[in-house]
Design a protein around this motif. Structure first.
Motif, PDB file in Angstrom:
ATOM      1  N   VAL A   1      47.924  72.583 108.004  1.00  0.00           N
ATOM      2  CA  VAL A   1      47.545  72.333 106.613  1.00  0.00           C
ATOM      3  C   VAL A   1      47.599  70.830 106.359  1.00  0.00           C
ATOM      4  O   VAL A   1      48.163  70.064 107.143  1.00  0.00           O
ATOM      5  N   MET A   2      47.026  70.415 105.255  1.00  0.00           N
ATOM      6  CA  MET A   2      47.038  69.005 104.876  1.00  0.00           C
ATOM      7  C   MET A   2      48.377  68.633 104.248  1.00  0.00           C
ATOM      8  O   MET A   2      48.865  69.323 103.346  1.00  0.00           O
ATOM      9  N   HIS A   3      48.967  67.559 104.770  1.00  0.00           N
ATOM     10  CA  HIS A   3      50.221  67.041 104.209  1.00  0.00           C
ATOM     11  C   HIS A   3      49.880  65.810 103.379  1.00  0.00           C
ATOM     12  O   HIS A   3      49.403  64.798 103.914  1.00  0.00           O
ATOM     13  N   HIS A   4      50.111  65.869 102.063  1.00  0.00           N
ATOM     14  CA  HIS A   4      49.646  64.847 101.128  1.00  0.00           C
ATOM     15  C   HIS A   4      50.617  63.688 100.934  1.00  0.00           C
ATOM     16  O   HIS A   4      50.390  62.847 100.051  1.00  0.00           O
ATOM     17  N   GLY A   5      51.690  63.621 101.716  1.00  0.00           N
ATOM     18  CA  GLY A   5      52.654  62.544 101.494  1.00  0.00           C
ATOM     19  C   GLY A   5      53.376  62.156 102.765  1.00  0.00           C
ATOM     20  O   GLY A   5      52.909  62.413 103.882  1.00  0.00           O
ATOM     21  N   ILE A   6      54.521  61.523 102.579  1.00  0.00           N
ATOM     22  CA  ILE A   6      55.406  61.137 103.682  1.00  0.00           C
ATOM     23  C   ILE A   6      56.761  61.793 103.449  1.00  0.00           C
ATOM     24  O   ILE A   6      57.275  61.788 102.325  1.00  0.00           O
ATOM     25  N   ASP A   7      57.344  62.360 104.520  1.00  0.00           N
ATOM     26  CA  ASP A   7      58.667  62.964 104.430  1.00  0.00           C
ATOM     27  C   ASP A   7      59.701  62.000 105.010  1.00  0.00           C
ATOM     28  O   ASP A   7      59.668  61.673 106.207  1.00  0.00           O
ATOM     29  N   PHE A   8      60.620  61.552 104.152  1.00  0.00           N
ATOM     30  CA  PHE A   8      61.703  60.659 104.574  1.00  0.00           C
ATOM     31  C   PHE A   8      62.961  61.503 104.784  1.00  0.00           C
ATOM     32  O   PHE A   8      63.470  62.108 103.828  1.00  0.00           O
ATOM     33  N   LYS A   9      63.462  61.538 106.009  1.00  0.00           N
ATOM     34  CA  LYS A   9      64.716  62.271 106.276  1.00  0.00           C
ATOM     35  C   LYS A   9      65.866  61.483 105.671  1.00  0.00           C
ATOM     36  O   LYS A   9      66.037  60.284 105.930  1.00  0.00           O
ATOM     37  N   ALA A  10      66.711  62.163 104.866  1.00  0.00           N
ATOM     38  CA  ALA A  10      67.854  61.503 104.223  1.00  0.00           C
ATOM     39  C   ALA A  10      68.885  62.560 103.870  1.00  0.00           C
ATOM     40  O   ALA A  10      68.551  63.716 103.585  1.00  0.00           O
ATOM     41  N   ASP A  11      70.139  62.171 103.875  1.00  0.00           N
ATOM     42  CA  ASP A  11      71.204  63.082 103.500  1.00  0.00           C
ATOM     43  C   ASP A  11      71.092  63.444 102.024  1.00  0.00           C
ATOM     44  O   ASP A  11      70.557  62.681 101.204  1.00  0.00           O
ATOM     45  N   VAL A  12      71.617  64.615 101.678  1.00  0.00           N
ATOM     46  CA  VAL A  12      71.652  65.047 100.281  1.00  0.00           C
ATOM     47  C   VAL A  12      72.458  64.038  99.461  1.00  0.00           C
ATOM     48  O   VAL A  12      73.549  63.620  99.856  1.00  0.00           O
ATOM     49  N   GLY A  13      71.905  63.627  98.320  1.00  0.00           N
ATOM     50  CA  GLY A  13      72.589  62.693  97.437  1.00  0.00           C
ATOM     51  C   GLY A  13      72.200  61.236  97.637  1.00  0.00           C
ATOM     52  O   GLY A  13      72.737  60.350  96.967  1.00  0.00           O
ATOM     53  N   THR A  14      71.255  60.962  98.561  1.00  0.00           N
ATOM     54  CA  THR A  14      70.797  59.586  98.768  1.00  0.00           C
ATOM     55  C   THR A  14      69.967  59.137  97.560  1.00  0.00           C
ATOM     56  O   THR A  14      69.080  59.860  97.127  1.00  0.00           O
ATOM     57  N   PRO A  15      70.228  57.936  96.994  1.00  0.00           N
ATOM     58  CA  PRO A  15      69.484  57.487  95.801  1.00  0.00           C
ATOM     59  C   PRO A  15      67.979  57.375  96.061  1.00  0.00           C
ATOM     60  O   PRO A  15      67.550  56.937  97.129  1.00  0.00           O
ATOM     61  N   VAL A  16      67.202  57.800  95.072  1.00  0.00           N
ATOM     62  CA  VAL A  16      65.738  57.694  95.102  1.00  0.00           C
ATOM     63  C   VAL A  16      65.323  56.733  93.998  1.00  0.00           C
ATOM     64  O   VAL A  16      65.776  56.850  92.853  1.00  0.00           O
ATOM     65  N   TYR A  17      64.441  55.778  94.335  1.00  0.00           N
ATOM     66  CA  TYR A  17      64.079  54.718  93.401  1.00  0.00           C
ATOM     67  C   TYR A  17      62.588  54.762  93.063  1.00  0.00           C
ATOM     68  O   TYR A  17      61.758  55.114  93.910  1.00  0.00           O
ATOM     69  N   ALA A  18      62.260  54.364  91.826  1.00  0.00           N
ATOM     70  CA  ALA A  18      60.859  54.236  91.407  1.00  0.00           C
ATOM     71  C   ALA A  18      60.224  53.067  92.152  1.00  0.00           C
ATOM     72  O   ALA A  18      60.813  52.004  92.272  1.00  0.00           O
ATOM     73  N   THR A  19      59.016  53.271  92.652  1.00  0.00           N
ATOM     74  CA  THR A  19      58.343  52.223  93.422  1.00  0.00           C
ATOM     75  C   THR A  19      57.449  51.340  92.560  1.00  0.00           C
ATOM     76  O   THR A  19      56.814  50.420  93.074  1.00  0.00           O
ATOM     77  N   ALA A  20      57.400  51.585  91.251  1.00  0.00           N
ATOM     78  CA  ALA A  20      56.643  50.727  90.323  1.00  0.00           C
ATOM     79  C   ALA A  20      57.056  51.086  88.900  1.00  0.00           C
ATOM     80  O   ALA A  20      57.651  52.139  88.650  1.00  0.00           O
ATOM     81  N   ASP A  21      56.762  50.193  87.961  1.00  0.00           N
ATOM     82  CA  ASP A  21      56.986  50.492  86.554  1.00  0.00           C
ATOM     83  C   ASP A  21      56.105  51.675  86.145  1.00  0.00           C
ATOM     84  O   ASP A  21      54.981  51.839  86.639  1.00  0.00           O
ATOM     85  N   GLY A  22      56.602  52.473  85.208  1.00  0.00           N
ATOM     86  CA  GLY A  22      55.788  53.606  84.764  1.00  0.00           C
ATOM     87  C   GLY A  22      56.494  54.456  83.733  1.00  0.00           C
ATOM     88  O   GLY A  22      57.519  54.065  83.165  1.00  0.00           O
ATOM     89  N   VAL A  23      55.937  55.637  83.510  1.00  0.00           N
ATOM     90  CA  VAL A  23      56.510  56.594  82.560  1.00  0.00           C
ATOM     91  C   VAL A  23      56.631  57.932  83.272  1.00  0.00           C
ATOM     92  O   VAL A  23      55.800  58.283  84.118  1.00  0.00           O
ATOM     93  N   VAL A  24      57.687  58.668  82.955  1.00  0.00           N
ATOM     94  CA  VAL A  24      57.928  59.964  83.603  1.00  0.00           C
ATOM     95  C   VAL A  24      56.970  60.997  83.020  1.00  0.00           C
ATOM     96  O   VAL A  24      57.047  61.337  81.838  1.00  0.00           O
ATOM     97  N   GLU A  25      56.056  61.461  83.861  1.00  0.00           N
ATOM     98  CA  GLU A  25      55.101  62.493  83.423  1.00  0.00           C
ATOM     99  C   GLU A  25      55.738  63.881  83.481  1.00  0.00           C
ATOM    100  O   GLU A  25      55.480  64.734  82.640  1.00  0.00           O
ATOM    101  N   TYR A  26      56.573  64.094  84.517  1.00  0.00           N
ATOM    102  CA  TYR A  26      57.235  65.401  84.657  1.00  0.00           C
ATOM    103  C   TYR A  26      58.546  65.225  85.414  1.00  0.00           C
ATOM    104  O   TYR A  26      58.643  64.417  86.340  1.00  0.00           O
ATOM    105  N   SER A  27      59.560  65.984  85.023  1.00  0.00           N
ATOM    106  CA  SER A  27      60.808  66.078  85.781  1.00  0.00           C
ATOM    107  C   SER A  27      61.329  67.502  85.629  1.00  0.00           C
ATOM    108  O   SER A  27      61.430  68.027  84.520  1.00  0.00           O
TER     109      SER A  27
END
Length: 325
Positions: free
Chosen positions: A191-217
């Motif tokens: 199937v088509m994979h539309h992104g990149i999977d970064f392996k990381a332990d549970v609880g690793t901080p995730v950061y916004a890669t640009a200024d913006g507004v939260v469309e959904y959470s």
């Protein structure tokens, strides 16, 4: 006596009469008339001056309000540039001061001349370093035009790098899967994979890669688990999925580098990781060129990602001050 004016003054000591001739009467009459005219003119000027002063105060207040609003907008984009060019401006100011002293004092400032030369060399090295960082052709001339052009270019690049997704969203252990066709680990078919999977332990901080507004959470129940979708400038959107904890809510404004969540293993996932997507006008784009995009290789994105009509960006203010690719 018919041509005379009799003025009677009465006091406690009696009354006295004074006789004024015709000329004196005319003079007194003229004095009274001029006094009256002067009084009315003075009052009219006072009223007019008061009105003008009130108008000036109102205009001054309006200009002050407009200035404060414009100043607030400009400061938003100048903070990062000020940090980048503070050392350059300091050296340039010192150089200009020493140059003025050199003109006034002539041959007596040989020691200062030596220092001036050192400062020139320092400033030239700093400008050359900035040109190297911006990956532009270096120049031998040490001019204010050179500094101004570099400052404007740095400002524009910082603006773009804050507006369009770039850099890594997480300090990952490694990349498990990239963008493109792959064998789905759960569905067991290509199937088509539309992104990149970064392996990381549970609880690793995730950061916004640009200024913006939260469309959904939240969790849509579509297999991506807990996710955050950010809407950015110029039609870009980023998606952060399989999260363990979300720290922003829909409608909230976020800035580049802000912690928005923690990685996890929610949804249809075979292990803790972050699924990261970049989309433009709802179409998925390979995030890899954006992950490696920075101020040093700024021009590469415009030739690497050909599905976006980058050429039209040069018509946008403030980017139209220097032509963009």
């Amino acid at each position: 006596m018919k041509n005379r004016l009799i003025v009677t003054l009465t006091t406690v000591h009696g009354s006295r009469q004074y006789s004024l001739g015709q000329v004196a009467r005319y003079i007194l009459f003229l004095f009274v008339v001029l006094s009256g005219i002067s009084f009315f003119i003075s009052n009219w000027l006072l009223v007019k001056t008061t009105d003008d002063l009130a108008d000036l105060e109102e205009n001054h207040q309006q200009l002050s309000d407009q200035y404060e609003m414009m100043l607030g907008t400009q400061n938003l984009y100048r903070n990062e540039l000020d940090q980048l060019s503070a050392s350059l401006a300091k050296v340039a100011n010192e150089r200009d001061r020493l140059q003025a002293d050199n003109i006034r004092m002539g041959d007596k400032l040989q020691e200062e001349n030596l220092r001036f030369g050192e400062l020139n060399a320092t400033l030239d090295a700093s400008l050359s370093g900035l040109e190297t960082l911006l990956n532009v052709d270096t120049s031998e001339a040490l001019t204010s035009e050179r500094l101004e052009a570099l400052t404007m270019m740095a400002n524009q690049r910082l603006f773009m790098l804050n507006s369009i997704p770039n850099g890594v969203p997480i300090q990952a252990i490694r990349i498990n899967d990239g963008f493109g066709m792959r064998m789905h680990p759960i569905r067991k078919k290509r199937v088509m994979h539309h992104g990149i999977d970064f392996k990381a332990d549970v609880g690793t901080p995730v950061y916004a890669t640009a200024d913006g507004v939260v469309e959904y959470s939240g969790n849509k129940g579509d297999g991506y688990g807990k996710q955050v979708v950010l809407l950015h400038n110029y039609g870009f959107k980023t998606n952060y999925s399989h999260l363990n904890k979300i720290e922003v809510s829909s409608g909230e404004f976020v800035h580049k580098g802000q912690k928005i969540a923690e990685s996890g293993n929610t949804g249809k996932s075979t292990g803790p990781h972050l699924h990261y997507e970049v989309r433009h006008l709802y179409q998925p784009i390979n995030p890899a060129p954006f992950v490696s995009w920075n101020v040093a290789n700024f021009d590469t994105i415009f030739t690497t990602v050909k599905s976006i009509k980058w050429a039209s960006l040069k018509n946008l203010y403030p980017l139209n001050q220097i032509a963009q690719p």
